[in-house]
Design a protein around this motif. Structure first.
Motif, PDB file in Angstrom:
ATOM      1  N   TRP A  24       0.834  -1.200   0.000  1.00  0.00           N
ATOM      2  CA  TRP A  24       0.000   0.000   0.000  1.00  0.00           C
ATOM      3  C   TRP A  24       0.873   1.257   0.000  1.00  0.00           C
ATOM      4  CZ3 TRP A  24      -0.799   4.218   3.173  1.00  0.00           C
ATOM      5  CH2 TRP A  24      -1.919   5.000   2.876  1.00  0.00           C
ATOM      6  N   TYR A  25       1.938   1.248   0.794  1.00  0.00           N
ATOM      7  CA  TYR A  25       2.813   2.419   0.833  1.00  0.00           C
ATOM      8  C   TYR A  25       3.533   2.624  -0.497  1.00  0.00           C
ATOM      9  CZ  TYR A  25       2.010   3.024   5.781  1.00  0.00           C
ATOM     10  OH  TYR A  25       1.420   3.241   6.998  1.00  0.00           O
ATOM     11  N   LEU A  26       3.874   1.549  -1.186  1.00  0.00           N
ATOM     12  CA  LEU A  26       4.497   1.701  -2.494  1.00  0.00           C
ATOM     13  C   LEU A  26       3.527   2.262  -3.521  1.00  0.00           C
ATOM     14  CD1 LEU A  26       6.652  -1.521  -2.928  1.00  0.00           C
ATOM     15  CD2 LEU A  26       7.441   0.805  -2.541  1.00  0.00           C
ATOM     16  N   LYS A  27       2.267   1.848  -3.432  1.00  0.00           N
ATOM     17  CA  LYS A  27       1.291   2.264  -4.440  1.00  0.00           C
ATOM     18  C   LYS A  27       0.620   3.593  -4.103  1.00  0.00           C
ATOM     19  CE  LYS A  27      -2.734   0.634  -6.928  1.00  0.00           C
ATOM     20  NZ  LYS A  27      -3.780  -0.372  -7.026  1.00  0.00           N
ATOM     21  N   GLU A  28       0.148   3.750  -2.876  1.00  0.00           N
ATOM     22  CA  GLU A  28      -0.659   4.913  -2.518  1.00  0.00           C
ATOM     23  C   GLU A  28      -0.067   5.790  -1.412  1.00  0.00           C
ATOM     24  OE1 GLU A  28      -3.335   5.699  -4.202  1.00  0.00           O
ATOM     25  OE2 GLU A  28      -3.408   3.834  -5.350  1.00  0.00           O
ATOM     26  N   ASP A  35      -1.491  11.224   8.181  1.00  0.00           N
ATOM     27  CA  ASP A  35      -1.670   9.947   8.857  1.00  0.00           C
ATOM     28  C   ASP A  35      -2.721   9.101   8.150  1.00  0.00           C
ATOM     29  OD1 ASP A  35       0.192  10.639  10.735  1.00  0.00           O
ATOM     30  OD2 ASP A  35      -1.275  11.545  12.065  1.00  0.00           O
ATOM     31  N   SER A  36      -2.441   8.707   6.952  1.00  0.00           N
ATOM     32  CA  SER A  36      -3.361   7.855   6.214  1.00  0.00           C
ATOM     33  C   SER A  36      -2.807   6.442   6.192  1.00  0.00           C
ATOM     34  CB  SER A  36      -3.513   8.382   4.785  1.00  0.00           C
ATOM     35  OG  SER A  36      -4.386   7.569   4.067  1.00  0.00           O
TER      36      SER A  36
END
Length: 67
Positions: A24-28, A35-36
């Motif tokens: 998720w961190y790589l994509k979005e 703080d998402s």
């Protein structure tokens, strides 16, 4: 070639099981300032996908060894 593909699927599957937030961190995640975090359903589906990836990777690995 099947052995290599099996190892890749297994490694990615283990990464998804151990740290489902990584994808998720790589994509979005890099797009958001603040703080998402990913939803609980995203994390659960990523872990399920990791288990499927590990199973598929092990099958490919052993198919490549015995062929």
């Amino acid at each position: 070639m099947l052995i290599f593909a099996g190892l890749i699927f297994t490694v990615i599957g283990i990464l998804n099981i151990v740290n489902p937030n990584f994808a998720w961190y790589l994509k979005e995640g890099w797009k958001v300032d603040g703080d998402s975090e990913p939803s609980d359903s995203y994390v659960a589906l990523t872990k399920i996908g990791g288990v499927i990836g590990v199973v598929f990777g092990v099958i490919l690995f052993f198919t490549g060894i015995f062929s």
